[in-house]
Design a protein around this motif. Sequence first.
Motif, PDB file in Angstrom:
ATOM      1  N   CYS A  98      25.538  15.467  16.536  1.00 17.36           N
ATOM      2  CA  CYS A  98      25.307  14.023  16.398  1.00 17.36           C
ATOM      3  C   CYS A  98      24.351  13.721  15.247  1.00 17.36           C
ATOM      4  N   ALA A  99      23.290  14.518  15.109  1.00 15.80           N
ATOM      5  CA  ALA A  99      22.364  14.312  13.990  1.00 15.80           C
ATOM      6  C   ALA A  99      23.070  14.556  12.669  1.00 15.80           C
ATOM      7  N   ASN A 100      23.948  15.547  12.624  1.00 14.37           N
ATOM      8  CA  ASN A 100      24.710  15.784  11.395  1.00 14.37           C
ATOM      9  C   ASN A 100      25.709  14.661  11.140  1.00 14.37           C
ATOM     10  N   PHE A 101      26.292  14.073  12.206  1.00 18.56           N
ATOM     11  CA  PHE A 101      27.166  12.912  12.036  1.00 18.56           C
ATOM     12  C   PHE A 101      26.431  11.799  11.295  1.00 18.56           C
ATOM     13  N   LEU A 102      25.140  11.639  11.607  1.00 12.35           N
ATOM     14  CA  LEU A 102      24.337  10.603  10.963  1.00 12.35           C
ATOM     15  C   LEU A 102      23.815  11.034   9.595  1.00 12.35           C
ATOM     16  N   GLY A 103      24.160  12.240   9.160  1.00 13.58           N
ATOM     17  CA  GLY A 103      23.717  12.719   7.856  1.00 13.58           C
ATOM     18  C   GLY A 103      22.258  13.119   7.828  1.00 13.58           C
ATOM     19  N   LEU A 104      21.730  13.542   8.957  1.00 13.00           N
ATOM     20  CA  LEU A 104      20.311  13.889   9.065  1.00 13.00           C
ATOM     21  C   LEU A 104      20.153  15.393   9.207  1.00 13.00           C
ATOM     22  N   GLY A 105      20.478  16.121   8.148  1.00 11.26           N
ATOM     23  CA  GLY A 105      20.381  17.567   8.190  1.00 11.26           C
ATOM     24  C   GLY A 105      19.007  18.053   8.597  1.00 11.26           C
ATOM     25  N   ASN A 106      17.954  17.384   8.112  1.00  9.79           N
ATOM     26  CA  ASN A 106      16.592  17.808   8.449  1.00  9.79           C
ATOM     27  C   ASN A 106      16.285  17.583   9.923  1.00  9.79           C
ATOM     28  N   ALA A 107      16.770  16.501  10.487  1.00  8.13           N
ATOM     29  CA  ALA A 107      16.534  16.224  11.899  1.00  8.13           C
ATOM     30  C   ALA A 107      17.416  17.100  12.786  1.00  8.13           C
ATOM     31  N   ALA A 108      18.552  17.549  12.265  1.00  9.10           N
ATOM     32  CA  ALA A 108      19.468  18.388  13.039  1.00  9.10           C
ATOM     33  C   ALA A 108      18.991  19.831  13.129  1.00  9.10           C
ATOM     34  N   THR A 109      18.197  20.252  12.168  1.00  2.00           N
ATOM     35  CA  THR A 109      17.792  21.655  12.099  1.00  2.00           C
ATOM     36  C   THR A 109      17.063  22.152  13.345  1.00  2.00           C
ATOM     37  N   PRO A 110      16.060  21.420  13.879  1.00  2.00           N
ATOM     38  CA  PRO A 110      15.382  21.950  15.078  1.00  2.00           C
ATOM     39  C   PRO A 110      16.330  22.159  16.261  1.00  2.00           C
ATOM     40  N   MET A 111      17.296  21.255  16.434  1.00  2.00           N
ATOM     41  CA  MET A 111      18.246  21.406  17.527  1.00  2.00           C
ATOM     42  C   MET A 111      19.172  22.586  17.292  1.00  2.00           C
ATOM     43  N   GLY A 112      19.539  22.803  16.027  1.00  2.00           N
ATOM     44  CA  GLY A 112      20.360  23.957  15.678  1.00  2.00           C
ATOM     45  C   GLY A 112      19.624  25.266  15.913  1.00  2.00           C
ATOM     46  N   ILE A 113      18.343  25.289  15.580  1.00  2.00           N
ATOM     47  CA  ILE A 113      17.533  26.498  15.811  1.00  2.00           C
ATOM     48  C   ILE A 113      17.410  26.769  17.310  1.00  2.00           C
ATOM     49  N   GLN A 114      17.205  25.702  18.082  1.00  2.00           N
ATOM     50  CA  GLN A 114      17.105  25.852  19.539  1.00  2.00           C
ATOM     51  C   GLN A 114      18.405  26.432  20.111  1.00  2.00           C
ATOM     52  N   ALA A 115      19.545  25.921  19.641  1.00  2.00           N
ATOM     53  CA  ALA A 115      20.836  26.436  20.113  1.00  2.00           C
ATOM     54  C   ALA A 115      21.035  27.882  19.668  1.00  2.00           C
ATOM     55  N   ALA A 116      20.652  28.183  18.431  1.00  2.00           N
ATOM     56  CA  ALA A 116      20.813  29.545  17.917  1.00  2.00           C
ATOM     57  C   ALA A 116      19.974  30.538  18.723  1.00  2.00           C
ATOM     58  N   ARG A 117      18.794  30.139  19.110  1.00  2.00           N
ATOM     59  CA  ARG A 117      17.944  31.028  19.931  1.00  2.00           C
ATOM     60  C   ARG A 117      18.593  31.312  21.285  1.00  2.00           C
ATOM     61  N   ARG A 118      19.250  30.311  21.851  1.00  2.00           N
ATOM     62  CA  ARG A 118      19.900  30.509  23.153  1.00  2.00           C
ATOM     63  C   ARG A 118      21.146  31.385  23.011  1.00  2.00           C
ATOM     64  N   MET A 119      21.785  31.369  21.825  1.00  2.00           N
ATOM     65  CA  MET A 119      22.999  32.149  21.598  1.00  2.00           C
ATOM     66  C   MET A 119      22.722  33.596  21.187  1.00  2.00           C
ATOM     67  N   ARG A 120      21.549  33.836  20.680  1.00  2.00           N
ATOM     68  CA  ARG A 120      21.226  35.153  20.112  1.00  2.00           C
ATOM     69  C   ARG A 120      21.356  36.250  21.166  1.00  2.00           C
ATOM     70  N   GLN A 121      21.955  37.345  20.738  1.00  2.00           N
ATOM     71  CA  GLN A 121      22.065  38.524  21.599  1.00  2.00           C
ATOM     72  C   GLN A 121      21.567  39.725  20.809  1.00  2.00           C
ATOM     73  N   GLY A 122      20.303  40.029  20.954  1.00  2.00           N
ATOM     74  CA  GLY A 122      19.728  41.144  20.210  1.00  2.00           C
ATOM     75  C   GLY A 122      19.624  40.821  18.730  1.00  2.00           C
ATOM     76  N   ASP A 123      19.943  41.796  17.898  1.00  2.00           N
ATOM     77  CA  ASP A 123      19.865  41.617  16.449  1.00  2.00           C
ATOM     78  C   ASP A 123      21.213  41.290  15.826  1.00  2.00           C
ATOM     79  N   THR A 124      22.245  41.133  16.645  1.00  2.00           N
ATOM     80  CA  THR A 124      23.592  40.913  16.132  1.00  2.00           C
ATOM     81  C   THR A 124      23.958  39.441  16.245  1.00  2.00           C
ATOM     82  N   ALA A 125      24.525  38.921  15.177  1.00  2.00           N
ATOM     83  CA  ALA A 125      25.012  37.533  15.193  1.00  2.00           C
ATOM     84  C   ALA A 125      26.389  37.520  15.837  1.00  2.00           C
ATOM     85  N   THR A 126      26.520  36.781  16.912  1.00  2.00           N
ATOM     86  CA  THR A 126      27.811  36.669  17.593  1.00  2.00           C
ATOM     87  C   THR A 126      28.718  35.727  16.804  1.00  2.00           C
ATOM     88  N   ASP A 127      29.999  35.741  17.161  1.00  2.00           N
ATOM     89  CA  ASP A 127      30.947  34.826  16.514  1.00  2.00           C
ATOM     90  C   ASP A 127      30.548  33.376  16.753  1.00  2.00           C
TER      91      ASP A 127
END
Length: 191
Positions: A98-127
């Motif tokens: 939604c933040a990216n829909f509004l063109g707010l890349g800077n505001a979207a970044t913290p939410m993306g980092i939060q999601a990435a932390r929840r998706m992380r499995q060890g040192d490997t990037a999942t699909d």
Amino acid sequence: MVMSWIYTGILAVSLISAVFQGNPQALAASVLQGAQAGVTLAVSMAGSLCLWSGVGKLLDTAGVTDLLSRLLKPILHRCFPGTRNDSSLSRSISSNICANFLGLGNAATPMGIQAARRMRQGDTATDELCRLVVLNTASIQLIPGNVAAVRASLGSSAPFDILPAVWITSLCSAGLGLMMAWLLGKVWRHG
């Protein structure tokens, strides 16, 4: 480190060129003018970013983010199967989109980092994590808030006249990026 060397090189070439051409005063004036323009742009961008971040926070508080999360659920479950079992991950990705829909890349970044932390499995990037990074980087923008703010600060009388071009290019870049992430995920796993 590399950027500091590049910046130093550009500065040295500019200084040497100004001395050899006999106009170091023009270089000094340009440096001051550029610094002033940078500060003006930063202040105008900060105002726009604060506005849209506040709007995003209001949408979250009013429950609109949860509504959008439910609306995006079929798409999120296809792209990010981990969202089926993790509602917090689903909310983070929905807020990011939604933040990216509004063109707010800077505001979207913290939410993306939060999601990435929840998706992380060890040192490997999942699909799924790779798809999130691609979708966050090549985001679909319905309202390019930051770009419009830059255009308005530079004197554009119609800062949103770029909407059709933004819609087409963002849809193409996000679609191609997701397709390549999916394809490379298949090839990499089987290769």
